[in-house]
Write a protein that holds these residues in place. Structure first.
Motif, PDB file in Angstrom:
ATOM      1  N   TRP A  65      -5.147 -17.744   9.213  1.00  0.00           N
ATOM      2  CA  TRP A  65      -5.249 -16.366   9.619  1.00  0.00           C
ATOM      3  C   TRP A  65      -3.873 -15.994  10.321  1.00  0.00           C
ATOM      4  CZ3 TRP A  65      -8.700 -12.516   8.637  1.00  0.00           C
ATOM      5  CH2 TRP A  65      -9.920 -12.980   8.370  1.00  0.00           C
ATOM      6  N   THR A  66      -2.739 -16.938  10.190  1.00  0.00           N
ATOM      7  CA  THR A  66      -1.412 -16.591  10.635  1.00  0.00           C
ATOM      8  C   THR A  66      -0.768 -15.756   9.587  1.00  0.00           C
ATOM      9  OG1 THR A  66      -0.721 -18.647   9.242  1.00  0.00           O
ATOM     10  CG2 THR A  66      -1.254 -18.741  11.649  1.00  0.00           C
ATOM     11  N   GLY A  67       0.499 -14.945  10.106  1.00  0.00           N
ATOM     12  CA  GLY A  67       1.129 -14.307   9.214  1.00  0.00           C
ATOM     13  C   GLY A  67       0.159 -12.823   9.001  1.00  0.00           C
ATOM     14  N   ASP A  68       0.368 -12.290   8.040  1.00  0.00           N
ATOM     15  CA  ASP A  68       0.110 -11.101   7.666  1.00  0.00           C
ATOM     16  C   ASP A  68      -1.462 -11.046   7.397  1.00  0.00           C
ATOM     17  OD1 ASP A  68      -0.339  -8.156   7.316  1.00  0.00           O
ATOM     18  OD2 ASP A  68       1.163  -8.107   5.591  1.00  0.00           O
ATOM     19  N   ALA A  69      -2.215 -10.528   8.312  1.00  0.00           N
ATOM     20  CA  ALA A  69      -3.713 -10.577   8.198  1.00  0.00           C
ATOM     21  C   ALA A  69      -4.192  -9.201   8.766  1.00  0.00           C
ATOM     22  CB  ALA A  69      -4.272 -11.769   8.759  1.00  0.00           C
ATOM     23  N   ASP A  70      -3.811  -8.101   8.455  1.00  0.00           N
ATOM     24  CA  ASP A  70      -4.246  -7.026   9.216  1.00  0.00           C
ATOM     25  C   ASP A  70      -5.152  -6.390   8.292  1.00  0.00           C
ATOM     26  OD1 ASP A  70      -2.652  -5.895   7.353  1.00  0.00           O
ATOM     27  OD2 ASP A  70      -0.962  -5.055   8.513  1.00  0.00           O
ATOM     28  N   GLY A  71      -5.482  -4.841   8.711  1.00  0.00           N
ATOM     29  CA  GLY A  71      -6.483  -4.240   7.953  1.00  0.00           C
ATOM     30  C   GLY A  71      -6.016  -3.556   6.402  1.00  0.00           C
ATOM     31  N   ASP A  72      -4.780  -3.818   5.891  1.00  0.00           N
ATOM     32  CA  ASP A  72      -4.037  -3.354   4.870  1.00  0.00           C
ATOM     33  C   ASP A  72      -4.077  -4.621   3.873  1.00  0.00           C
ATOM     34  OD1 ASP A  72      -3.014  -2.292   2.640  1.00  0.00           O
ATOM     35  OD2 ASP A  72      -1.627  -1.315   3.614  1.00  0.00           O
ATOM     36  N   LEU A  73      -5.000  -5.012   2.922  1.00  0.00           N
ATOM     37  CA  LEU A  73      -4.749  -6.058   2.293  1.00  0.00           C
ATOM     38  C   LEU A  73      -3.993  -6.014   0.876  1.00  0.00           C
ATOM     39  CD1 LEU A  73      -7.471  -6.474   4.092  1.00  0.00           C
ATOM     40  CD2 LEU A  73      -8.313  -7.927   2.229  1.00  0.00           C
ATOM     41  N   VAL A  74      -3.764  -4.623   0.628  1.00  0.00           N
ATOM     42  CA  VAL A  74      -3.048  -4.501  -0.366  1.00  0.00           C
ATOM     43  C   VAL A  74      -1.375  -4.498  -0.532  1.00  0.00           C
ATOM     44  CG1 VAL A  74      -2.556  -2.418  -2.148  1.00  0.00           C
ATOM     45  CG2 VAL A  74      -4.618  -2.676  -1.001  1.00  0.00           C
ATOM     46  N   ARG A  75      -1.125  -4.629   0.925  1.00  0.00           N
ATOM     47  CA  ARG A  75       0.625  -4.937   1.215  1.00  0.00           C
ATOM     48  C   ARG A  75       0.694  -6.165   2.079  1.00  0.00           C
ATOM     49  NH1 ARG A  75       4.448  -2.607  -2.044  1.00  0.00           N
ATOM     50  NH2 ARG A  75       3.900  -0.383  -2.537  1.00  0.00           N
ATOM     51  N   VAL A  76       1.534  -7.150   1.442  1.00  0.00           N
ATOM     52  CA  VAL A  76       1.594  -8.271   2.250  1.00  0.00           C
ATOM     53  C   VAL A  76       3.059  -8.383   2.641  1.00  0.00           C
ATOM     54  CG1 VAL A  76       1.957 -10.851   2.196  1.00  0.00           C
ATOM     55  CG2 VAL A  76       0.071  -9.657   0.854  1.00  0.00           C
ATOM     56  N   THR A  77       3.394  -8.563   4.121  1.00  0.00           N
ATOM     57  CA  THR A  77       4.631  -8.411   4.473  1.00  0.00           C
ATOM     58  C   THR A  77       5.553  -9.518   3.953  1.00  0.00           C
ATOM     59  OG1 THR A  77       3.693  -7.720   6.533  1.00  0.00           O
ATOM     60  CG2 THR A  77       5.941  -8.585   6.630  1.00  0.00           C
ATOM     61  N   GLY A  78       6.690  -8.961   3.540  1.00  0.00           N
ATOM     62  CA  GLY A  78       7.544  -9.911   2.951  1.00  0.00           C
ATOM     63  C   GLY A  78       7.482  -9.926   1.598  1.00  0.00           C
ATOM     64  N   THR A  79       6.530  -9.239   0.919  1.00  0.00           N
ATOM     65  CA  THR A  79       6.422  -9.011  -0.629  1.00  0.00           C
ATOM     66  C   THR A  79       6.659  -7.644  -1.269  1.00  0.00           C
ATOM     67  OG1 THR A  79       4.733 -11.135  -0.490  1.00  0.00           O
ATOM     68  CG2 THR A  79       4.691  -9.732  -2.467  1.00  0.00           C
ATOM     69  N   ASP A  80       7.536  -7.645  -2.286  1.00  0.00           N
ATOM     70  CA  ASP A  80       7.799  -6.328  -2.725  1.00  0.00           C
ATOM     71  C   ASP A  80       6.584  -5.769  -3.512  1.00  0.00           C
ATOM     72  OD1 ASP A  80      10.231  -6.516  -1.597  1.00  0.00           O
ATOM     73  OD2 ASP A  80      11.127  -7.393  -3.108  1.00  0.00           O
ATOM     74  N   ALA A  81       5.732  -6.437  -4.311  1.00  0.00           N
ATOM     75  CA  ALA A  81       4.871  -5.885  -5.185  1.00  0.00           C
ATOM     76  C   ALA A  81       3.362  -5.608  -4.481  1.00  0.00           C
ATOM     77  CB  ALA A  81       4.560  -6.979  -6.265  1.00  0.00           C
TER      78      ALA A  81
END
Length: 229
Positions: A65-81
């Motif tokens: 659960w480290t890193g980006d694990a918020d309520g928006d699963l469609v966008r990952v921090t550090g990933t453009d797509a």
């Protein structure tokens, strides 16, 4: 409503009018008492809500659960797509069986990506979508509300489309369950879904997907309350 006291009733001019006065007083008392008594006699306790049925967490409960694990699963921090798949907003409330909000409850969801891959070390299939967060965690607001932005769940071999969910709240046993897409043909062949025999309990696991262009163009919306026993 203004309640009339007995001091404001007319004083009888003679003893001959006393029976009539007693009748007036009795009628007035009955008129005041009837709504009150009727309110008690007719009061019905609020019908208890159907608790959300428990289901297996499956083999792919997130271990990281480290890193980006918020309520928006469609966008990952550090990933453009952005994630592949149809964007779906999942919203609802966490309630107790009497319908009161469970403020502060922690709600987690996890699901496979648009290619049927989980973000989990045991799912070793190639081709996982790097733009899909795979899992998310939020805390219910004071009114019990929660919200996720994810994708429409997809099928993979052996399972109908579903979203896993877990809820933890102070003083309550944790709940783990799964949500299914209403009208999905594969539901008829899914063993876990069909293990739920009661029609009301099945309804409590259903996600009705509606167009949600007012929220986000091309997106879907599912509203599902989670009821803790």
């Amino acid at each position: 409503m203004r309640v009339t006291s007995t001091q404001e009733l007319p004083v009888p001019p003679s003893a001959a009018t006393r029976p009539r006065r007693r009748l007036l007083l009795a009628s007035a008392s009955a008129a005041l008492a009837t709504p009150w008594l009727g309110g008690i006699a007719g009061a019905q306790p609020a019908a208890a809500l159907v608790p959300t049925p428990r289901q297996t967490p499956g083999p792919y409960y997130p271990v990281d659960w480290t890193g980006d694990a918020d309520g928006d699963l469609v966008r990952v921090t550090g990933t453009d797509a952005a994630a592949q798949g149809v964007v779906t907003h999942l919203r609802g409330r966490v309630l107790d069986a009497q319908g009161a909000p469970v403020a502060g409850a922690v709600v987690e969801i996890w699901q496979c990506d648009a290619f049927g891959r989980y973000r989990h070390p045991r799912d070793r299939q190639d081709g996982r979508d790097p733009g899909f967060q795979g899992r998310g965690r939020v805390q219910a607001a004071a009114d019990g509300s929660y919200a996720f932005r994810t994708i429409r769940p997809v099928a993979y071999p052996g399972r109908t489309p579903h979203i896993h969910a877990a809820v933890a709240a102070s003083g309550r046993a944790p709940l783990v369950t799964q949500f299914y897409v209403e009208g999905e043909p594969l539901n008829a062949r899914d063993g876990l879904f069909n293990a739920v025999r009661d029609a009301r309990q099945r309804e409590a696991l259903m996600l009705r997907l509606d167009r949600a262009d007012a929220i986000e163009t091309g997106a879907l919306l599912a509203v599902r309350d989670i009821v803790l026993a």
